[in-house]
Design a protein around this motif. Structure first.
Motif, short mmCIF file in Angstrom:
data_model
loop_
_atom_site.label_atom_id
_atom_site.label_comp_id
_atom_site.label_asym_id
_atom_site.label_seq_id
_atom_site.Cartn_x
_atom_site.Cartn_y
_atom_site.Cartn_z
N MET A 1 0.85 -1.19 0.00
CA MET A 1 0.00 0.00 0.00
C MET A 1 0.88 1.24 0.00
SD MET A 1 -3.25 1.03 0.12
CE MET A 1 -4.27 -0.23 0.88
N TYR A 2 0.71 2.12 -1.00
CA TYR A 2 1.46 3.35 -1.06
C TYR A 2 0.79 4.41 -0.18
CZ TYR A 2 3.19 1.05 -5.27
OH TYR A 2 3.72 0.15 -6.15
N LYS A 3 1.60 5.12 0.57
CA LYS A 3 1.09 6.11 1.50
C LYS A 3 1.57 7.50 1.07
CE LYS A 3 0.16 6.20 6.47
NZ LYS A 3 0.54 5.60 7.78
N VAL A 4 0.61 8.41 0.84
CA VAL A 4 0.95 9.74 0.34
C VAL A 4 0.36 10.81 1.26
CG1 VAL A 4 0.65 11.39 -1.56
CG2 VAL A 4 1.06 8.97 -2.05
N ALA A 5 1.20 11.77 1.68
CA ALA A 5 0.73 12.92 2.45
C ALA A 5 0.24 13.97 1.46
CB ALA A 5 1.85 13.48 3.31
N PHE A 6 -0.98 14.42 1.63
CA PHE A 6 -1.60 15.38 0.71
C PHE A 6 -1.91 16.66 1.48
CE2 PHE A 6 -5.11 15.69 -2.81
CZ PHE A 6 -4.51 16.85 -3.27
N ASP A 7 -1.07 17.67 1.29
CA ASP A 7 -1.30 18.98 1.87
C ASP A 7 -2.40 19.66 1.05
OD1 ASP A 7 -1.26 21.60 2.76
OD2 ASP A 7 0.66 22.08 1.81
N VAL A 8 -3.60 19.74 1.62
CA VAL A 8 -4.74 20.25 0.86
C VAL A 8 -4.98 21.74 1.11
CG1 VAL A 8 -5.87 18.01 0.82
CG2 VAL A 8 -6.39 19.60 2.67
N MET A 9 -4.07 22.38 1.84
CA MET A 9 -4.24 23.80 2.15
C MET A 9 -3.31 24.65 1.27
SD MET A 9 -6.36 23.16 4.59
CE MET A 9 -6.65 24.80 5.23
N GLY A 10 -3.62 25.92 1.14
CA GLY A 10 -2.69 26.86 0.52
C GLY A 10 -2.86 27.09 -0.96
N ALA A 11 -3.55 26.21 -1.67
CA ALA A 11 -3.77 26.41 -3.11
C ALA A 11 -4.89 27.44 -3.33
CB ALA A 11 -4.13 25.08 -3.78
N ASP A 12 -4.95 27.98 -4.52
CA ASP A 12 -5.87 29.07 -4.82
C ASP A 12 -7.34 28.70 -4.65
OD1 ASP A 12 -3.68 30.63 -5.45
OD2 ASP A 12 -3.80 30.25 -7.59
N ASN A 13 -7.68 27.46 -5.00
CA ASN A 13 -9.09 27.07 -5.05
C ASN A 13 -9.60 26.38 -3.77
OD1 ASN A 13 -9.49 28.07 -7.70
ND2 ASN A 13 -8.47 26.25 -8.52
N GLY A 14 -8.78 26.38 -2.74
CA GLY A 14 -9.23 25.85 -1.46
C GLY A 14 -9.13 24.33 -1.34
N SER A 15 -9.39 23.84 -0.15
CA SER A 15 -9.21 22.42 0.16
C SER A 15 -10.27 21.52 -0.47
CB SER A 15 -9.21 22.21 1.67
OG SER A 15 -10.44 22.64 2.24
N LEU A 16 -11.45 22.04 -0.73
CA LEU A 16 -12.54 21.23 -1.26
C LEU A 16 -12.18 20.61 -2.60
CD1 LEU A 16 -15.46 20.32 -0.66
CD2 LEU A 16 -16.26 22.28 -1.99
N VAL A 17 -11.51 21.38 -3.45
CA VAL A 17 -11.10 20.90 -4.77
C VAL A 17 -10.12 19.73 -4.63
CG1 VAL A 17 -9.86 21.50 -6.88
CG2 VAL A 17 -11.50 23.11 -5.92
N ALA A 18 -9.18 19.88 -3.70
CA ALA A 18 -8.18 18.83 -3.47
C ALA A 18 -8.84 17.55 -2.97
CB ALA A 18 -7.13 19.32 -2.49
N VAL A 19 -9.78 17.68 -2.04
CA VAL A 19 -10.48 16.52 -1.49
C VAL A 19 -11.32 15.83 -2.57
CG1 VAL A 19 -12.21 15.74 0.17
CG2 VAL A 19 -10.51 17.43 0.86
N GLU A 20 -11.97 16.62 -3.41
CA GLU A 20 -12.76 16.04 -4.50
C GLU A 20 -11.86 15.25 -5.45
OE1 GLU A 20 -15.75 17.29 -8.19
OE2 GLU A 20 -14.96 18.84 -6.86
N ALA A 21 -10.70 15.82 -5.79
CA ALA A 21 -9.77 15.12 -6.68
C ALA A 21 -9.31 13.80 -6.05
CB ALA A 21 -8.58 16.01 -6.98
N ALA A 22 -9.01 13.85 -4.76
CA ALA A 22 -8.57 12.64 -4.06
C ALA A 22 -9.66 11.58 -4.05
CB ALA A 22 -8.17 13.00 -2.63
N SER A 23 -10.91 12.00 -3.85
CA SER A 23 -12.02 11.05 -3.79
C SER A 23 -12.22 10.34 -5.13
CB SER A 23 -13.30 11.77 -3.38
OG SER A 23 -13.79 12.62 -4.41
N LYS A 24 -11.94 11.05 -6.22
CA LYS A 24 -12.07 10.45 -7.55
C LYS A 24 -10.89 9.56 -7.87
CE LYS A 24 -15.00 13.97 -9.71
NZ LYS A 24 -15.13 14.93 -10.84
N PHE A 25 -9.69 10.07 -7.57
CA PHE A 25 -8.50 9.32 -7.97
C PHE A 25 -8.32 8.04 -7.17
CE2 PHE A 25 -3.99 8.28 -7.64
CZ PHE A 25 -3.68 8.13 -8.98
#
Length: 331
Positions: A1-25
């Motif tokens: 199992m590959y383990k990846v730390a995903f910093d979802v803060m600080g980008a222009d479009n907010g954390s929601l976009v990052a979480v949505e991408a993660a949920s799909k990928f």
């Protein structure tokens, strides 16, 4: 199992976009486990909307984050920021890789102070993957902004590391490497570029093409293009801007009148193929080559598609053990 730390803060479009991408990928990778790093309330709010199997992730709560207006000093000032904590997870080998869409300068500084450089590498380089006119062929370009300047040793290091990455991740048997220059002739460029040419040409580990002009970056002539960060960053952004403007202009012209709209229907498939091929969002994200860890930087303006692409590239780098191969290759 590959383990990846995903910093979802600080980008222009907010954390929601990052979480949505993660949920799909994550649905496409049964071997992926995510550590969401950032504001717990924001992350949980996103997960309520874009659910992920609870066995596939955890949340590391932080009290701070570094935004786009931050500075390299924030790495010291904001020790509980999502970026710093993600880098520390990677340093402590609690994860296999990390991703952030936050401030680039802070990310580079944090990678230097927390991860450190590989032996023999003084200046790490940002390396994105670019589409080309040749079907199923990608080109690696570095540096694109980690450092404004580069000396001969830096460029040789970029070439060696990218050569290993191309072989292991992109499965190119004998990558062709070029130096970005103002002309193809050996005599072109500054004194430094001429010296770099001689060194690359003489290096038996490298399949050296010669000089390549910026107009041929997307032509598919080579597999790797090396340059300093100042030139590389301008070239990358020129491509991204030109690609976006060109696609929008073609679309505007095709849908300008009822007659062009009817004609456009017959060209829709072809247009979509070209649009998909050269959409930089499909190859978004850049690895910071030369630091002791697999660390990826997503665009600050990343949308869902862009974050998914960065997640995909990160998994590919882990899967192909690219860090250990680079360590072995440069030593």
């Amino acid at each position: 199992m590959y383990k990846v730390a995903f910093d979802v803060m600080g980008a222009d479009n907010g954390s929601l976009v990052a979480v949505e991408a993660a949920s799909k990928f994550i649905k496409t990778r049964k071997d992926l486990y995510l550590v969401f790093v950032g504001n717990k309330n924001e992350i949980e709010s996103g997960l309520k909307k874009f659910s992920i199997d609870e066995s596939r992730y955890e949340i590391l709560e932080t009290s701070e984050f570094i935004d786009m207006n931050g500075s390299i000093m924030d790495i010291r000032r904001k020790r509980d920021s999502s970026m710093v904590r993600s880098l520390e997870l990677l340093k402590d080998k609690k994860v296999d890789a990390m991703i952030t869409g936050g401030n680039s300068a802070a990310f580079i500084a944090g990678s230097h102070f927390i991860l450190g450089e590989l032996p023999g590498i003084a200046r790490p380089g940002f390396m994105p993957t670019l589409p080309t006119a040749v079907d199923n062929k990608l080109t690696l370009l570095l540096d694109v902004g980690a450092n404004l300047e580069a000396d001969i040793e830096d460029i040789i290091g970029y070439a060696k590391m990218a050569n290993i990455y191309s072989k292991s991740v992109l499965k190119v048997k004998n990558p062709v490497i070029a130096q970005l220059n103002i002309g193809e002739e050996k005599s072109k460029g500054t004194l430094l570029q001429k010296e770099i040419y001689k060194e690359l040409e003489a290096n038996e580990e490298i399949n050296f093409f010669g000089n390549l002009e910026a107009r041929d970056i997307l032509a598919g002539k080579v597999d790797i293009i090396v340059t300093d960060g100042y030139t590389g960053n301008m070239s990358l952004k020129a491509f991204e801007g030109a690609s976006k403007i060109l696609m929008n202009e073609i679309k505007a012209q095709l849908y300008k009148t009822i007659f062009t709209k009817l004609k456009a229907l017959t060209l829709k498939k072809s247009f979509n193929n070209v649009s998909k091929k050269f959409d930089y969002k499909n190859h978004s994200g850049a690895i910071l080559l030369g630091v002791d860890g697999i660390a990826f930087k997503a665009h600050g303006s990343s949308d869902v598609k862009s974050f998914e692409a960065t997640l995909r590239m990160t998994c590919n780098a882990i899967e192909n053990d690219v860090l250990n191969k680079i360590k072995k290759g440069i030593n």
